[in-house]
Scaffold this motif. Structure first.
Motif, PDB file in Angstrom:
ATOM      1  N   SER A 140      87.561 -66.987  -3.570  1.00  0.00           N
ATOM      2  CA  SER A 140      86.258 -66.492  -3.325  1.00  0.00           C
ATOM      3  C   SER A 140      85.636 -66.619  -4.919  1.00  0.00           C
ATOM      4  O   SER A 140      85.852 -66.157  -5.895  1.00  0.00           O
ATOM      5  N   GLN A 141      84.636 -67.397  -4.620  1.00  0.00           N
ATOM      6  CA  GLN A 141      83.646 -67.469  -5.799  1.00  0.00           C
ATOM      7  C   GLN A 141      82.728 -66.650  -6.115  1.00  0.00           C
ATOM      8  O   GLN A 141      82.146 -65.960  -4.980  1.00  0.00           O
ATOM      9  N   VAL A 142      82.081 -66.286  -7.104  1.00  0.00           N
ATOM     10  CA  VAL A 142      81.215 -65.509  -7.474  1.00  0.00           C
ATOM     11  C   VAL A 142      79.914 -66.183  -7.930  1.00  0.00           C
ATOM     12  O   VAL A 142      79.992 -67.026  -8.867  1.00  0.00           O
ATOM     13  N   SER A 143      78.715 -65.652  -7.483  1.00  0.00           N
ATOM     14  CA  SER A 143      77.674 -66.270  -8.284  1.00  0.00           C
ATOM     15  C   SER A 143      76.730 -65.379  -8.697  1.00  0.00           C
ATOM     16  O   SER A 143      76.434 -64.203  -8.370  1.00  0.00           O
ATOM     17  N   VAL A 144      76.104 -65.703 -10.067  1.00  0.00           N
ATOM     18  CA  VAL A 144      75.327 -64.890 -10.797  1.00  0.00           C
ATOM     19  C   VAL A 144      73.824 -65.132 -10.185  1.00  0.00           C
ATOM     20  O   VAL A 144      73.313 -66.257 -10.186  1.00  0.00           O
ATOM     21  N   ILE A 145      73.427 -64.141  -9.420  1.00  0.00           N
ATOM     22  CA  ILE A 145      71.844 -64.291  -8.748  1.00  0.00           C
ATOM     23  C   ILE A 145      70.826 -63.447  -9.739  1.00  0.00           C
ATOM     24  O   ILE A 145      71.148 -62.601 -10.635  1.00  0.00           O
ATOM     25  N   ALA A 146      69.534 -63.941  -9.465  1.00  0.00           N
ATOM     26  CA  ALA A 146      68.455 -63.599 -10.210  1.00  0.00           C
ATOM     27  C   ALA A 146      67.150 -63.433  -9.322  1.00  0.00           C
ATOM     28  O   ALA A 146      67.218 -64.192  -8.461  1.00  0.00           O
ATOM     29  N   ASN A 147      66.222 -62.595  -9.793  1.00  0.00           N
ATOM     30  CA  ASN A 147      64.975 -62.414  -9.257  1.00  0.00           C
ATOM     31  C   ASN A 147      64.170 -63.955  -9.075  1.00  0.00           C
ATOM     32  O   ASN A 147      64.405 -64.518 -10.206  1.00  0.00           O
ATOM     33  N   LYS A 148      63.587 -64.080  -8.228  1.00  0.00           N
ATOM     34  CA  LYS A 148      62.922 -65.631  -8.332  1.00  0.00           C
ATOM     35  C   LYS A 148      61.989 -65.806  -9.406  1.00  0.00           C
ATOM     36  O   LYS A 148      61.408 -66.786  -9.865  1.00  0.00           O
ATOM     37  N   SER A 149      61.286 -64.503  -9.814  1.00  0.00           N
ATOM     38  CA  SER A 149      60.214 -64.473 -10.860  1.00  0.00           C
ATOM     39  C   SER A 149      60.919 -65.072 -12.295  1.00  0.00           C
ATOM     40  O   SER A 149      60.141 -65.265 -13.088  1.00  0.00           O
ATOM     41  N   VAL A 150      62.301 -65.013 -12.434  1.00  0.00           N
ATOM     42  CA  VAL A 150      63.085 -65.395 -13.591  1.00  0.00           C
ATOM     43  C   VAL A 150      62.754 -66.813 -13.986  1.00  0.00           C
ATOM     44  O   VAL A 150      63.036 -67.761 -13.322  1.00  0.00           O
ATOM     45  N   GLY A 151      62.257 -67.017 -15.090  1.00  0.00           N
ATOM     46  CA  GLY A 151      62.076 -68.329 -15.564  1.00  0.00           C
ATOM     47  C   GLY A 151      63.199 -69.391 -15.651  1.00  0.00           C
ATOM     48  O   GLY A 151      63.157 -70.796 -15.403  1.00  0.00           O
ATOM     49  N   GLU A 152      64.683 -68.652 -16.123  1.00  0.00           N
ATOM     50  CA  GLU A 152      65.777 -69.593 -16.547  1.00  0.00           C
ATOM     51  C   GLU A 152      66.353 -70.092 -14.968  1.00  0.00           C
ATOM     52  O   GLU A 152      66.311 -69.445 -14.093  1.00  0.00           O
ATOM     53  N   SER A 153      66.610 -71.416 -15.127  1.00  0.00           N
ATOM     54  CA  SER A 153      67.212 -72.047 -13.759  1.00  0.00           C
ATOM     55  C   SER A 153      68.939 -71.970 -13.813  1.00  0.00           C
ATOM     56  O   SER A 153      69.456 -72.064 -12.835  1.00  0.00           O
ATOM     57  N   SER A 154      69.217 -71.753 -14.993  1.00  0.00           N
ATOM     58  CA  SER A 154      70.942 -71.534 -15.384  1.00  0.00           C
ATOM     59  C   SER A 154      71.177 -70.858 -16.563  1.00  0.00           C
ATOM     60  O   SER A 154      70.278 -70.629 -17.469  1.00  0.00           O
ATOM     61  N   LEU A 155      72.326 -70.144 -16.458  1.00  0.00           N
ATOM     62  CA  LEU A 155      72.857 -69.547 -17.643  1.00  0.00           C
ATOM     63  C   LEU A 155      74.353 -69.781 -17.960  1.00  0.00           C
ATOM     64  O   LEU A 155      75.036 -70.150 -17.008  1.00  0.00           O
ATOM     65  N   SER A 156      74.667 -69.748 -19.181  1.00  0.00           N
ATOM     66  CA  SER A 156      76.152 -69.987 -19.477  1.00  0.00           C
ATOM     67  C   SER A 156      77.006 -68.674 -19.313  1.00  0.00           C
ATOM     68  O   SER A 156      76.147 -67.446 -19.403  1.00  0.00           O
ATOM     69  N   ALA A 157      78.355 -68.617 -18.963  1.00  0.00           N
ATOM     70  CA  ALA A 157      79.046 -67.576 -19.209  1.00  0.00           C
ATOM     71  C   ALA A 157      78.852 -66.426 -20.314  1.00  0.00           C
ATOM     72  O   ALA A 157      78.806 -65.326 -19.954  1.00  0.00           O
ATOM     73  N   SER A 158      78.734 -66.990 -21.482  1.00  0.00           N
ATOM     74  CA  SER A 158      78.522 -66.136 -22.466  1.00  0.00           C
ATOM     75  C   SER A 158      77.105 -65.358 -22.637  1.00  0.00           C
ATOM     76  O   SER A 158      77.006 -64.452 -23.050  1.00  0.00           O
ATOM     77  N   LYS A 159      76.019 -66.047 -22.225  1.00  0.00           N
ATOM     78  CA  LYS A 159      74.603 -65.576 -22.121  1.00  0.00           C
ATOM     79  C   LYS A 159      74.774 -64.480 -20.882  1.00  0.00           C
ATOM     80  O   LYS A 159      74.208 -63.360 -21.303  1.00  0.00           O
ATOM     81  N   VAL A 160      75.424 -64.656 -19.849  1.00  0.00           N
ATOM     82  CA  VAL A 160      75.602 -63.674 -18.868  1.00  0.00           C
ATOM     83  C   VAL A 160      76.421 -62.497 -19.390  1.00  0.00           C
ATOM     84  O   VAL A 160      75.862 -61.398 -19.143  1.00  0.00           O
ATOM     85  N   SER A 161      77.506 -62.744 -20.222  1.00  0.00           N
ATOM     86  CA  SER A 161      78.042 -61.750 -20.887  1.00  0.00           C
ATOM     87  C   SER A 161      77.197 -60.908 -21.790  1.00  0.00           C
ATOM     88  O   SER A 161      77.198 -59.510 -21.753  1.00  0.00           O
ATOM     89  N   ALA A 162      76.463 -61.547 -22.606  1.00  0.00           N
ATOM     90  CA  ALA A 162      75.456 -60.838 -23.635  1.00  0.00           C
ATOM     91  C   ALA A 162      74.305 -60.085 -22.740  1.00  0.00           C
ATOM     92  O   ALA A 162      74.203 -58.954 -23.154  1.00  0.00           O
ATOM     93  N   ILE A 163      74.009 -60.629 -21.328  1.00  0.00           N
ATOM     94  CA  ILE A 163      73.038 -59.715 -20.755  1.00  0.00           C
ATOM     95  C   ILE A 163      73.756 -58.517 -20.167  1.00  0.00           C
ATOM     96  O   ILE A 163      73.025 -57.559 -20.064  1.00  0.00           O
ATOM     97  N   PHE A 164      74.837 -58.797 -19.455  1.00  0.00           N
ATOM     98  CA  PHE A 164      75.428 -57.570 -19.032  1.00  0.00           C
ATOM     99  C   PHE A 164      76.112 -56.758 -19.967  1.00  0.00           C
ATOM    100  O   PHE A 164      76.250 -55.383 -19.692  1.00  0.00           O
ATOM    101  N   SER A 165      76.209 -56.926 -21.196  1.00  0.00           N
ATOM    102  CA  SER A 165      76.550 -55.971 -22.348  1.00  0.00           C
ATOM    103  C   SER A 165      75.488 -55.272 -23.015  1.00  0.00           C
ATOM    104  O   SER A 165      75.537 -54.335 -23.808  1.00  0.00           O
ATOM    105  N   LEU A 166      74.073 -55.736 -22.078  1.00  0.00           N
ATOM    106  CA  LEU A 166      72.801 -55.143 -22.723  1.00  0.00           C
ATOM    107  C   LEU A 166      72.698 -55.513 -23.891  1.00  0.00           C
ATOM    108  O   LEU A 166      71.804 -55.030 -24.674  1.00  0.00           O
ATOM    109  N   ASP A 167      73.231 -56.522 -24.556  1.00  0.00           N
ATOM    110  CA  ASP A 167      72.635 -57.015 -25.838  1.00  0.00           C
ATOM    111  C   ASP A 167      71.645 -57.862 -25.971  1.00  0.00           C
ATOM    112  O   ASP A 167      70.831 -58.189 -26.854  1.00  0.00           O
ATOM    113  N   GLN A 168      71.571 -58.498 -24.547  1.00  0.00           N
ATOM    114  CA  GLN A 168      70.392 -59.545 -24.540  1.00  0.00           C
ATOM    115  C   GLN A 168      69.369 -58.848 -23.549  1.00  0.00           C
ATOM    116  O   GLN A 168      69.871 -58.543 -22.129  1.00  0.00           O
ATOM    117  N   THR A 169      68.287 -58.223 -23.705  1.00  0.00           N
ATOM    118  CA  THR A 169      67.466 -57.494 -22.931  1.00  0.00           C
ATOM    119  C   THR A 169      66.054 -58.176 -22.323  1.00  0.00           C
ATOM    120  O   THR A 169      65.418 -57.579 -21.560  1.00  0.00           O
TER     121      THR A 169
END
Lengths: 136, 393
Positions: free
Chosen positions: A20-49
């Motif tokens: 099973s694949q996992v997809s990182v999803i976001a609200n449609k208001s978010v400007g970004e169209s894609s993210l790298s795994a390291s960016k997602v890691s920083a976001i989920f670590s609450l280092d990028q807010t």
């Protein structure tokens, strides 16, 4: 011999389908169209807010079976991630993300919350949210 | 009259509900750690003359021993947090220690933190008010018991040892302004903290008869410091420093310039977790050449048996050239285990020991104007077994 090869191909094919694949999803208001795994890691670590447009990122955790695939996909361990959240909560730095137990709940919550980000099984993704990253 | 009273009650209830609504995003939460502790230990200092322990003179001999079992609320913290806007957050932290009772004069209650922060972006957050500065790793979270595996913490972080080792010698316990920021670069997140605050606690005035208000820093110089660090996956490392002056007015009749240097590291590999710190305290007195520098380190290694069970061991050593008893080191060892039946509940069991045995020469007057050197021994040996429950509420 031909039959054996066919069986091997079928088994390999089934194993790929079963993974099973996992997809990182976001609200449609978010400007970004894609993210790298390291960016997602920083976001989920609450280092990028903040998102690129300065909007607040709202992290929503998924406690369903998608969890293990997601955390290993971004190079983190679910236990140490929880510790990081608790540290940030108990030092006043941030609020620990709210958690939901089903992909349907997650999709509804992300679709309704501006700036929200979460993850679900790729097979659960709905049109009400945008996909920023697919983790295999 | 009845109608007016009824209207008044409705009005008051309305106002209360409005106030409640306005405060609805105020988070109130906290944690407590209760413990049952068995401690056995002894402290002894004595002079030796011709190989014989001298116990007759009180000035050269002191002995104390403890042997007790006690249950207590070791610590309880109550936090108030409010996000005033997306960028402005207020935080208040009250800490209650050791079965606090003002009636019985037990334990203590402290306003640990009260600050407001403004986040410009991820690169810059400004925090102002009473705060615990980011110095190494453990300083900021030493009193957040659910975050740490320990019941008794490594030496300088353990408040019950405050009478033997004052933490403020090694750690900046308080600051009043702090700038922090984070910069994710590929897989690494760089972070920094710059802080400033009052000079050490010994300069804080607590005498109500003095002209300066109580709790005010009675000197004009201030403490400044900072930390730079990096995080890669589940690993982190950092370097910290502070500059201030230590109050040696009673001993050396001067404020002694002090520089603390710290290194910290930690991480998780598979199920193994580890962390460690070093703190060096450099003191430069003007009135004497005596070396009064100090150092401290600890290292902890643990293993997550499952998501719920963990075990760990920790060693810490403190060396203090100012105190002859600690010249060769005060050593602390901790062995423990924890079980998390619920995400907000941890049950802990721990064995800890603190030991120091040092012999050094002291001048002893043997006749008017004549003194001789004799060996003097300090022996500290404490052991404790504790069980504790740490819970969030």
């Amino acid at each position: 011999m031909k039959n054996i090869l066919l069986i091997i191909v079928c088994v390999l094919g089934l194993s790929v389908i079963g993974y099973s694949q996992v997809s990182v999803i976001a609200n449609k208001s978010v400007g970004e169209s894609s993210l790298s795994a390291s960016k997602v890691s920083a976001i989920f670590s609450l280092d990028q807010t903040k998102w690129g447009n300065g909007g607040k990122i709202v992290v929503i955790d998924n406690s369903s079976e998608a969890k293990s695939g997601f955390y290993s996909g971004i190079g983190k361990d679910a236990l140490s991630m929880k510790k990081e959240w608790m540290k940030k909560q108990l030092t006043g730095e941030a609020k620990a993300p709210e958690s939901h137990g089903s992909d349907a709940e997650i999709i509804a919550k992300v679709a309704a919350t501006p700036g929200a980000i979460s993850f679900v099984k790729s097979s659960s993704v709905a049109a009400s949210v945008k996909v920023l990253l697919d983790l295999k | 009259m009845r109608k007016s009273a009824f209207k008044l009650i409705i009005l008051v209830l309305g106002l209360i509900s409005q106030t409640t609504f306005a405060q609805s995003d105020l988070q109130i939460f906290g944690f407590a750690q209760t413990q049952l502790k068995y401690q056995k230990g002894s402290y002894e200092r004595f002079l030796t003359v011709n190989g014989v322990k001298q116990t007759s003179l009180a000035s050269n001999y002191d002995q104390e021993s403890t042997n007790f079992i006690s249950g207590s609320v070791q610590q309880m913290n109550i936090f108030f947090r409010k996000e005033m806007t997306d960028n402005v957050t207020a935080w208040v932290n009250f800490e209650i220690l050791n079965n606090y009772s003002s009636d019985n004069k037990w334990g203590g209650m402290n306003l640990e933190e009260a600050w407001v922060s403004y986040q410009y972006d991820d690169l810059l957050t400004i925090k102002g008010g009473l705060l615990v500065p980011r110095f190494n790793h453990l300083n900021e979270i030493k009193n957040r018991m659910p975050l740490i595996p320990y019941i008794t913490r490594p030496l300088i972080f353990e408040p019950t040892l405050k009478n033997t080792i004052h933490p403020s010698i090694y750690l900046p316990e308080r600051a009043f302004i702090q700038f922090t920021g984070k910069l994710p670069v590929e897989n690494v997140t760089l972070d920094y903290a710059l802080f400033g605050g009052n000079s050490e606690t010994q300069y804080q005035n607590s005498d109500p008869t003095r002209l300066i208000e109580t709790g005010a820093d009675s000197v004009t110089f201030k403490m400044v410091g900072g930390r730079i660090g990096a995080k890669y996956g589940d690993f982190y490392a950092g370097v910290s420093t502070t500059f201030d002056a230590a109050n040696y007015q009673a001993v050396l009749k001067e404020n002694v310039k002090r520089n603390r240097i710290g290194f910290d590291f930690g991480g998780t590999v598979q199920n193994v977790f580890f962390e460690g710190e070093y703190i060096g305290v450099s003191l430069k007195p003007k009135n004497t050449n005596t070396d009064i520098n100090k150092s401290f380190y600890y290292a902890t290694l643990g293993y997550n048996l499952t998501e719920q069970w963990y075990i760990y061991g920790s060693h810490s050593t403190l060396k203090d050239k100012e105190n002859p008893a600690f010249k060769n080191g005060l050593n602390g060892n901790i062995l423990g285990a924890g079980f998390k039946p619920l995400p907000s509940l941890t049950l802990k069991v721990e064995y800890s020991s603190y030991k120091c045995n040092d012999t050094f020469d002291v001048d002893v007057p043997v006749a008017p104007g004549v003194s001789m050197k004799f060996p003097y021994t300090v022996d500290i040996d404490f052991k404790a077994v504790q069980i504790a429950a740490s819970f969030l509420f």
